[in-house]
Design a protein around this motif. Sequence first.
Motif, PDB file in Angstrom:
ATOM      1  N   VAL A  92       1.843  16.709  -7.365  1.00 13.89           N
ATOM      2  CA  VAL A  92       2.199  16.331  -6.008  1.00 13.89           C
ATOM      3  C   VAL A  92       1.906  14.848  -5.869  1.00 13.89           C
ATOM      4  N   TYR A  93       2.891  14.099  -5.457  1.00 16.26           N
ATOM      5  CA  TYR A  93       2.755  12.659  -5.325  1.00 16.26           C
ATOM      6  C   TYR A  93       2.555  12.289  -3.865  1.00 16.26           C
ATOM      7  N   TYR A  94       1.551  11.457  -3.618  1.00 15.83           N
ATOM      8  CA  TYR A  94       1.189  11.064  -2.269  1.00 15.83           C
ATOM      9  C   TYR A  94       1.351   9.563  -2.075  1.00 15.83           C
ATOM     10  N   CYS A  95       1.904   9.209  -0.953  1.00 13.83           N
ATOM     11  CA  CYS A  95       2.013   7.817  -0.554  1.00 13.83           C
ATOM     12  C   CYS A  95       0.758   7.410   0.201  1.00 13.83           C
ATOM     13  N   ASN A  96       0.296   6.202  -0.027  1.00 13.09           N
ATOM     14  CA  ASN A  96      -0.893   5.695   0.637  1.00 13.09           C
ATOM     15  C   ASN A  96      -0.659   4.250   1.053  1.00 13.09           C
ATOM     16  N   ALA A  97      -1.172   3.894   2.226  1.00 15.71           N
ATOM     17  CA  ALA A  97      -0.965   2.536   2.701  1.00 15.71           C
ATOM     18  C   ALA A  97      -2.075   2.102   3.638  1.00 15.71           C
ATOM     19  N   ASP A  98      -2.394   0.827   3.580  1.00 14.46           N
ATOM     20  CA  ASP A  98      -3.309   0.196   4.532  1.00 14.46           C
ATOM     21  C   ASP A  98      -2.452  -0.483   5.582  1.00 14.46           C
ATOM     22  N   ILE A  99      -2.592  -0.043   6.829  1.00 18.18           N
ATOM     23  CA  ILE A  99      -1.702  -0.490   7.890  1.00 18.18           C
ATOM     24  C   ILE A  99      -2.493  -1.061   9.056  1.00 18.18           C
ATOM     25  N   ARG A 100      -2.070  -2.229   9.497  1.00 15.47           N
ATOM     26  CA  ARG A 100      -2.647  -2.862  10.667  1.00 15.47           C
ATOM     27  C   ARG A 100      -1.768  -2.574  11.870  1.00 15.47           C
ATOM     28  N   LEU A 101      -2.382  -2.128  12.955  1.00 14.27           N
ATOM     29  CA  LEU A 101      -1.635  -1.728  14.134  1.00 14.27           C
ATOM     30  C   LEU A 101      -1.417  -2.859  15.126  1.00 14.27           C
ATOM     31  N   SER A 102      -2.181  -3.924  15.015  1.00  8.35           N
ATOM     32  CA  SER A 102      -2.016  -5.075  15.890  1.00  8.35           C
ATOM     33  C   SER A 102      -2.496  -6.317  15.169  1.00  8.35           C
ATOM     34  N   ILE A 103      -2.185  -7.464  15.746  1.00 10.16           N
ATOM     35  CA  ILE A 103      -2.578  -8.720  15.133  1.00 10.16           C
ATOM     36  C   ILE A 103      -4.091  -8.898  15.127  1.00 10.16           C
ATOM     37  N   TRP A 104      -4.769  -8.205  16.030  1.00 12.32           N
ATOM     38  CA  TRP A 104      -6.230  -8.334  16.144  1.00 12.32           C
ATOM     39  C   TRP A 104      -6.997  -7.255  15.399  1.00 12.32           C
ATOM     40  N   GLY A 105      -6.311  -6.263  14.902  1.00 20.13           N
ATOM     41  CA  GLY A 105      -6.974  -5.152  14.260  1.00 20.13           C
ATOM     42  C   GLY A 105      -7.152  -5.327  12.766  1.00 20.13           C
ATOM     43  N   THR A 106      -7.948  -4.447  12.208  1.00 19.47           N
ATOM     44  CA  THR A 106      -8.128  -4.384  10.770  1.00 19.47           C
ATOM     45  C   THR A 106      -7.333  -3.201  10.239  1.00 19.47           C
ATOM     46  N   PRO A 107      -6.956  -3.226   8.966  1.00 10.39           N
ATOM     47  CA  PRO A 107      -6.129  -2.152   8.427  1.00 10.39           C
ATOM     48  C   PRO A 107      -6.826  -0.796   8.418  1.00 10.39           C
ATOM     49  N   ASN A 108      -6.066   0.224   8.716  1.00  9.82           N
ATOM     50  CA  ASN A 108      -6.505   1.602   8.567  1.00  9.82           C
ATOM     51  C   ASN A 108      -5.745   2.225   7.412  1.00  9.82           C
ATOM     52  N   ASN A 109      -6.368   3.199   6.779  1.00 12.58           N
ATOM     53  CA  ASN A 109      -5.751   3.841   5.629  1.00 12.58           C
ATOM     54  C   ASN A 109      -5.038   5.120   6.027  1.00 12.58           C
ATOM     55  N   TYR A 110      -3.815   5.295   5.513  1.00 14.44           N
ATOM     56  CA  TYR A 110      -3.004   6.454   5.843  1.00 14.44           C
ATOM     57  C   TYR A 110      -2.475   7.115   4.586  1.00 14.44           C
ATOM     58  N   TRP A 111      -2.277   8.416   4.688  1.00 11.41           N
ATOM     59  CA  TRP A 111      -1.716   9.209   3.601  1.00 11.41           C
ATOM     60  C   TRP A 111      -0.463   9.928   4.050  1.00 11.41           C
ATOM     61  N   GLY A 112       0.487  10.049   3.146  1.00  7.39           N
ATOM     62  CA  GLY A 112       1.651  10.870   3.396  1.00  7.39           C
ATOM     63  C   GLY A 112       1.335  12.325   3.128  1.00  7.39           C
ATOM     64  N   GLN A 113       2.297  13.176   3.394  1.00  5.16           N
ATOM     65  CA  GLN A 113       2.079  14.615   3.240  1.00  5.16           C
ATOM     66  C   GLN A 113       2.199  15.086   1.799  1.00  5.16           C
ATOM     67  N   GLY A 114       2.766  14.268   0.954  1.00  5.69           N
ATOM     68  CA  GLY A 114       2.935  14.616  -0.444  1.00  5.69           C
ATOM     69  C   GLY A 114       4.314  15.179  -0.729  1.00  5.69           C
ATOM     70  N   THR A 115       4.801  14.914  -1.919  1.00  5.39           N
ATOM     71  CA  THR A 115       6.075  15.454  -2.360  1.00  5.39           C
ATOM     72  C   THR A 115       5.933  15.939  -3.798  1.00  5.39           C
ATOM     73  N   GLN A 116       6.493  17.100  -4.071  1.00  2.00           N
ATOM     74  CA  GLN A 116       6.338  17.725  -5.375  1.00  2.00           C
ATOM     75  C   GLN A 116       7.307  17.128  -6.387  1.00  2.00           C
ATOM     76  N   VAL A 117       6.772  16.774  -7.544  1.00  2.00           N
ATOM     77  CA  VAL A 117       7.579  16.348  -8.677  1.00  2.00           C
ATOM     78  C   VAL A 117       7.303  17.302  -9.823  1.00  2.00           C
ATOM     79  N   THR A 118       8.340  17.956 -10.306  1.00  2.00           N
ATOM     80  CA  THR A 118       8.204  18.903 -11.393  1.00  2.00           C
ATOM     81  C   THR A 118       9.113  18.487 -12.543  1.00  2.00           C
ATOM     82  N   VAL A 119       8.528  18.333 -13.719  1.00  2.00           N
ATOM     83  CA  VAL A 119       9.267  17.919 -14.902  1.00  2.00           C
ATOM     84  C   VAL A 119       9.284  19.071 -15.896  1.00  2.00           C
ATOM     85  N   SER A 120      10.464  19.492 -16.286  1.00  2.00           N
ATOM     86  CA  SER A 120      10.614  20.591 -17.226  1.00  2.00           C
ATOM     87  C   SER A 120      11.730  20.276 -18.211  1.00  2.00           C
ATOM     88  N   SER A 121      11.793  21.051 -19.281  1.00  2.00           N
ATOM     89  CA  SER A 121      12.815  20.836 -20.289  1.00  2.00           C
ATOM     90  C   SER A 121      13.903  21.883 -20.202  1.00  2.00           C
TER      91      SER A 121
END
Length: 121
Positions: A92-121
């Motif tokens: 399961v692959y997850y997106c992660n980002a540090d995001i600032r909500l305003s010019i005066w704020g510090t970044p907060n960390n966020y996670w995505g919900q995840g997406t499944q990657v399956t590799v088979s032959s």
Amino acid sequence: QVQLVESGGGLVQTGGSLRLSCAASGSIYSISNMGWYRQAPGKQRELVARITTGGSTNYADSVKGRFTISRDDAKNTVNLQMNSLKHEDTAVYYCNADIRLSIWGTPNNYWGQGTQVTVSS
């Protein structure tokens, strides 16, 4: 509220390719570091690739030369191009980002919900 939504996951055969995308939405002033993590069954979540505001990248040794991370600041997105996929890339692959909500704020960390990657032959 900020939300990260991944897309592009799915089933692919060994040697194939997938492109994951993560779009951030909400009241966003700016996004600094962005990255992709993955978690396979029975394993801890691990860093796959990371990209900074300045474009500096970092990859796990297991994906170097096969995966490429990129970002589009105009669209608040981060992408992961995955080539020459192997069975060990299945997770399961997850997106992660540090995001600032305003010019005066510090970044907060966020996670995505995840997406499944399956590799088979």
